[in-house]
Design a protein around this motif. Structure first.
Motif, PDB file in Angstrom:
ATOM      1  N   VAL A   1     -92.165 -31.037  29.145  1.00  0.00           N
ATOM      2  CA  VAL A   1     -93.621 -31.050  29.359  1.00  0.00           C
ATOM      3  C   VAL A   1     -94.140 -29.628  29.535  1.00  0.00           C
ATOM      4  N   LEU A   2     -93.458 -28.838  30.358  1.00  0.00           N
ATOM      5  CA  LEU A   2     -93.879 -27.470  30.611  1.00  0.00           C
ATOM      6  C   LEU A   2     -93.823 -26.631  29.341  1.00  0.00           C
ATOM      7  N   TYR A   3     -92.826 -26.870  28.520  1.00  0.00           N
ATOM      8  CA  TYR A   3     -92.656 -26.114  27.274  1.00  0.00           C
ATOM      9  C   TYR A   3     -93.837 -26.335  26.329  1.00  0.00           C
ATOM     10  N   PHE A   4     -94.282 -27.579  26.205  1.00  0.00           N
ATOM     11  CA  PHE A   4     -95.372 -27.879  25.280  1.00  0.00           C
ATOM     12  C   PHE A   4     -96.737 -27.480  25.849  1.00  0.00           C
ATOM     13  N   ILE A   5     -96.872 -27.442  27.169  1.00  0.00           N
ATOM     14  CA  ILE A   5     -98.150 -27.030  27.766  1.00  0.00           C
ATOM     15  C   ILE A   5     -98.502 -25.596  27.363  1.00  0.00           C
ATOM     16  N   GLY A   6     -97.499 -24.739  27.293  1.00  0.00           N
ATOM     17  CA  GLY A   6     -97.759 -23.341  26.963  1.00  0.00           C
ATOM     18  C   GLY A   6     -97.713 -23.018  25.488  1.00  0.00           C
ATOM     19  N   SER A   7     -97.705 -24.030  24.618  1.00  0.00           N
ATOM     20  CA  SER A   7     -97.496 -23.801  23.189  1.00  0.00           C
ATOM     21  C   SER A   7     -98.569 -22.926  22.554  1.00  0.00           C
ATOM     22  N   LYS A   8     -99.831 -22.978  23.055  1.00  0.00           N
ATOM     23  CA  LYS A   8    -100.904 -22.189  22.460  1.00  0.00           C
ATOM     24  C   LYS A   8    -100.771 -20.697  22.768  1.00  0.00           C
ATOM     25  N   LEU A   9     -99.976 -20.354  23.760  1.00  0.00           N
ATOM     26  CA  LEU A   9     -99.799 -18.952  24.124  1.00  0.00           C
ATOM     27  C   LEU A   9     -98.657 -18.286  23.372  1.00  0.00           C
ATOM     28  N   TYR A  10     -97.787 -19.081  22.767  1.00  0.00           N
ATOM     29  CA  TYR A  10     -96.573 -18.529  22.186  1.00  0.00           C
ATOM     30  C   TYR A  10     -96.840 -17.821  20.863  1.00  0.00           C
ATOM     31  N   VAL A  11     -96.051 -16.778  20.610  1.00  0.00           N
ATOM     32  CA  VAL A  11     -95.953 -16.178  19.284  1.00  0.00           C
ATOM     33  C   VAL A  11     -94.822 -16.892  18.552  1.00  0.00           C
ATOM     34  N   HIS A  12     -95.101 -17.419  17.382  1.00  0.00           N
ATOM     35  CA  HIS A  12     -94.112 -18.164  16.603  1.00  0.00           C
ATOM     36  C   HIS A  12     -93.624 -17.295  15.447  1.00  0.00           C
TER      37      HIS A  12
ATOM     38  N   GLY B   1     -88.043 -15.984  24.143  1.00  0.00           N
ATOM     39  CA  GLY B   1     -88.697 -15.242  25.212  1.00  0.00           C
ATOM     40  C   GLY B   1     -88.984 -13.802  24.814  1.00  0.00           C
ATOM     41  N   VAL B   2     -88.023 -13.167  24.115  1.00  0.00           N
ATOM     42  CA  VAL B   2     -88.215 -11.789  23.654  1.00  0.00           C
ATOM     43  C   VAL B   2     -89.339 -11.714  22.619  1.00  0.00           C
ATOM     44  N   ASP B   3     -89.491 -12.775  21.818  1.00  0.00           N
ATOM     45  CA  ASP B   3     -90.558 -12.804  20.803  1.00  0.00           C
ATOM     46  C   ASP B   3     -91.941 -12.614  21.407  1.00  0.00           C
ATOM     47  N   GLN B   4     -92.106 -12.945  22.668  1.00  0.00           N
ATOM     48  CA  GLN B   4     -93.427 -12.894  23.287  1.00  0.00           C
ATOM     49  C   GLN B   4     -93.852 -11.485  23.675  1.00  0.00           C
ATOM     50  N   PHE B   5     -92.962 -10.512  23.468  1.00  0.00           N
ATOM     51  CA  PHE B   5     -93.280  -9.118  23.782  1.00  0.00           C
ATOM     52  C   PHE B   5     -93.236  -8.278  22.505  1.00  0.00           C
ATOM     53  N   ASP B   6     -94.001  -7.227  22.480  1.00  0.00           N
ATOM     54  CA  ASP B   6     -94.032  -6.319  21.334  1.00  0.00           C
ATOM     55  C   ASP B   6     -93.016  -5.201  21.566  1.00  0.00           C
ATOM     56  N   PRO B   7     -91.882  -5.188  20.842  1.00  0.00           N
ATOM     57  CA  PRO B   7     -90.833  -4.199  21.092  1.00  0.00           C
ATOM     58  C   PRO B   7     -91.197  -2.794  20.632  1.00  0.00           C
ATOM     59  N   THR B   8     -92.351  -2.632  19.967  1.00  0.00           N
ATOM     60  CA  THR B   8     -92.749  -1.304  19.501  1.00  0.00           C
ATOM     61  C   THR B   8     -93.578  -0.546  20.532  1.00  0.00           C
ATOM     62  N   THR B   9     -93.900  -1.174  21.652  1.00  0.00           N
ATOM     63  CA  THR B   9     -94.682  -0.520  22.702  1.00  0.00           C
ATOM     64  C   THR B   9     -93.850  -0.362  23.963  1.00  0.00           C
ATOM     65  N   GLU B  10     -94.212   0.625  24.775  1.00  0.00           N
ATOM     66  CA  GLU B  10     -93.492   0.849  26.033  1.00  0.00           C
ATOM     67  C   GLU B  10     -93.653  -0.336  26.974  1.00  0.00           C
ATOM     68  N   GLN B  11     -94.865  -0.909  26.994  1.00  0.00           N
ATOM     69  CA  GLN B  11     -95.107  -2.067  27.848  1.00  0.00           C
ATOM     70  C   GLN B  11     -94.272  -3.259  27.395  1.00  0.00           C
ATOM     71  N   GLY B  12     -94.134  -3.431  26.084  1.00  0.00           N
ATOM     72  CA  GLY B  12     -93.324  -4.531  25.563  1.00  0.00           C
ATOM     73  C   GLY B  12     -91.856  -4.376  25.887  1.00  0.00           C
ATOM     74  N   ILE B  13     -91.355  -3.123  25.801  1.00  0.00           N
ATOM     75  CA  ILE B  13     -89.950  -2.875  26.126  1.00  0.00           C
ATOM     76  C   ILE B  13     -89.681  -3.172  27.597  1.00  0.00           C
ATOM     77  N   LYS B  14     -90.610  -2.740  28.470  1.00  0.00           N
ATOM     78  CA  LYS B  14     -90.448  -3.035  29.900  1.00  0.00           C
ATOM     79  C   LYS B  14     -90.484  -4.540  30.147  1.00  0.00           C
ATOM     80  N   GLY B  15     -91.366  -5.232  29.420  1.00  0.00           N
ATOM     81  CA  GLY B  15     -91.446  -6.684  29.566  1.00  0.00           C
ATOM     82  C   GLY B  15     -90.162  -7.368  29.164  1.00  0.00           C
ATOM     83  N   ILE B  16     -89.544  -6.895  28.076  1.00  0.00           N
ATOM     84  CA  ILE B  16     -88.281  -7.485  27.619  1.00  0.00           C
ATOM     85  C   ILE B  16     -87.193  -7.285  28.667  1.00  0.00           C
TER      86      ILE B  16
END
Length: 617
Positions: free
Chosen positions: A259-270, A197-212
């Motif tokens: 099922v829900l996990y695989f539906i969102g697979s195209k949005l994930y950062v791997h 879940g944390v991988d989906q946010f950019d920790p180098t930006t303020e918006q990413g830190i708030k998202g985490i």
């Protein structure tokens, strides 16, 4: 309960080949460092071939990830919240045997994340690990549900006055196979779910830190809601309607989570696996052993140009200075002839390690004694799912003339205590303590853990006193009404305070005292201490079961609580808790908190080295 331990943050690092030579003080741009699908760590000569990094999915991916998390936790907790009662009623097991099976299985389950973290970090990555583990959990749930559904997979039903037939080898084997698949699933999901879940946010930006930070809040909120639902609704269905339906609903929820996990697979950062941290830890010990006869430079005053201290990776937020604690490990960073190749990299990573690498290992060594203190305190908490349930089964659990609370649902009192206490502690008590102590957290992390250990001792003392009164009342008037189950509320409420201080305190302590990229180990270590408490509880139950039995008297933990002495067992755990508290105070007084150097101050190799050498203790 162990799944509460999720408020940890995880940082991502590049592979070693992304480092620059120690001779160059400048770092590669961040885009070349992040090892995310769509970006490649490469040499400067290949820089023009680097693809644009995939933009983190952020909150677009959260409905799928949090939905998967919520369904998965609802499934696993709902399946096992009432498992002690299932073993005793449907498999006709004795109380001590059922408690031992539950403790041993939970021990295996809590050790499994350590192996899951290793496989994830070294070979397959988080997405594939969660996918495989989810399928394994679903298969385990199907098997356990079948044990309740198919008549030949469990012993035949019998009346309380009859001699009940024990489960045969095949029936036990199928049940344990289902639990085994559940352990495999838990081993893959627990160490990876929050980092993914944390991988989906950019920790180098303020918006990413708030998202985490928001992700952690939503994660814990959904977890609390799931716990309350499973300990009330699901347990009631299992206890009063049908075991098949009570197990089937969580199994269907697990299928929905996949099922829900695989539906969102195209949005994930791997994030690609970067290699195991365990190999780096081993390299430090091997290198220090190979140079064991070496005299450290500090002994004769020479400190410059002798330690290997390359620039850290871009995603490292702070650098660890060289210290003299466990000084023998410093030899692993001393540069000898032929230790470095012309490009500045070590000729052998098993002979030369960086200062950062050595100090990370020191962090792990320092934390182990504190970690060990949690095992006995968690042993007290383990009784909530075993003997507390047994007590509730023979107590009056009625709310009104018709409705009866399921025995396993009594643990909701602990959850409600945590839910009420944490906002009060965070918003009112901590600011008040901060004015007095001048400490950011009001009290130190070790003080918070110590208070939790005190509450674990108090909970066992209160539990023993309540059980003594309950037993005396039942023995003096066998035909009278049983004591109300709400007399268990004090011990459960105190246990909730123990969890709020001890478990959450350990989560925060591990995550602040471990280096960023070792926080997956921190998460796994917490599960390992819970596993150790399960095994210790099982060991104590077995010993007490055998040693307290006499020809004329049953043992303390006999099936008939009115004939046994469960109160003595609680007092025994309280005594062990007092010894554990003394041990914790001893190690806490000698613990040194991690020191860091902000990377903005890391201007050159010599500045860091001289500063670290002068200021280390």
């Amino acid at each position: 309960m162990s799944e509460k331990n999720g408020k940890s943050s995880y940082r991502l690092y590049c592979l070693t080949k992304c480092f620059q030579s120690p001779s160059s003080p400048e770092r590669e741009p961040e885009e070349k460092q992040r090892n995310i699908t769509g970006a490649v760590c490469s040499s400067p000569a290949e820089s023009n071939k680097i693809d644009t990094p995939k933009k983190p999915g952020g909150w677009r991916a959260m409905p799928f990830i949090l939905g998967n998390e919520t369904f998965e936790r609802f499934a696993t907790i709902g399946l096992l919240a009432n498992f002690m009662v299932y073993l005793m009623r449907e498999y006709h097991m004795e109380q001590a045997s059922a408690a031992n099976i539950l403790n041993i299985w939970q021990g295996v389950t809590n050790f499994a994340p350590l192996l899951g973290a290793f496989i994830c970090d070294t070979y397959v990555g988080r997405f594939k690990t969660i996918a495989f583990a989810s399928c394994s959990s679903f298969l385990g749930m199907v098997i356990v549900t079948l044990t309740a559904w198919l008549p030949y997979l469990h012993p035949p039903k019998c009346q309380p006055q009859e001699h009940c037939e024990d489960a045969n080898g095949i029936q036990l084997g199928v049940l344990l196979m289902g639990l085994g698949f559940l352990s495999i699933g838990t081993g893959g999901i627990r160490p990876c779910s929050i980092p993914f879940g944390v991988d989906q946010f950019d920790p180098t930006t303020e918006q990413g830190i708030k998202g985490i930070n928001s992700f952690y809040n939503w994660y814990y909120t959904t977890f609390t809601v799931v716990i309350i639902l499973t300990l009330t609704l699901v347990v009631y269905i299992q206890d009063s309607v049908s075991w098949v339906l009570g197990f089937g609903i969580p199994t269907i929820c697990m299928a929905c989570s996949i099922v829900l996990y695989f539906i969102g697979s195209k949005l994930y950062v791997h994030v690609k696996p970067e290699g195991s941290t365990f190999s780096g830890i081993t390299q430090v010990f091997v290198a220090a052993y190979k140079k064991r006869r070496l005299k450290l430079p500090g002994d004769d005053g020479a400190v410059e140009d002798v330690y290997y201290d390359p620039p850290v990776k871009e995603t490292v937020l702070s650098k660890l200075p060289l210290t003299n604690q466990f000084r023998f490990l410093n030899k692993a960073a001393v540069i000898e002839e032929n230790d470095l190749k012309p490009d500045g990299f070590p000729a052998s990573e098993w002979r030369l390690c960086s200062i950062q690498q050595i100090e990370e290992v020191k962090c792990l060594i320092k934390i182990v004694p504190v970690w060990a203190a949690g095992i006995i305190s968690f042993t007290s908490m383990a009784q909530q799912g075993t003997f507390t349930v047994s007590q509730a089964l023979i107590m009056d659990r009625h709310l009104g003339p018709r409705f009866q609370i399921p025995a396993a649902s009594m643990s909701v009192i602990s959850m409600l205590t945590i839910g009420i206490w944490l906002p009060f502690y965070d918003r009112i008590l901590v600011p008040a303590l901060r004015k007095i102590t001048k400490h950011e957290g009001g009290i130190t992390l070790l003080q918070r853990i110590g208070i939790g250990i005190v509450f674990s001792v108090l909970s066992m003392v209160v539990a023993g006193l309540i059980e003594r009164d309950r037993r005396a009342s039942a023995v003096s008037d066998p035909k009278g009404p049983p004591m109300s189950a709400f007399w268990l509320a004090p011990q459960l409420a105190i246990m909730g305070l123990c969890e709020a201080f001890n478990i959450i305190g350990q989560i925060e302590f591990f995550n602040k005292q471990f280096p960023e990229h070792m926080r997956s180990i921190a998460n796994a270590l917490l599960f390992c201490s819970i596993a150790g408490s399960n095994y210790l509880s099982s060991f104590l139950i077995t010993i007490v079961h055998k040693l307290t039995r006499t020809p004329h008297h049953p043992d303390w933990l006999t099936n008939d609580l009115n004939s046994g002495r469960l109160d003595y067992f609680y007092f025994l755990l309280a005594g062990l808790g007092v010894l554990n508290l003394a041990y914790f105070v001893f190690v806490a007084q000698r613990y040194r908190y991690k020191a860091t150097v902000p990377l903005s101050e890391d201007k050159s190799y010599h500045d860091i080295e001289m500063s670290a050498t002068k200021n280390s203790s």
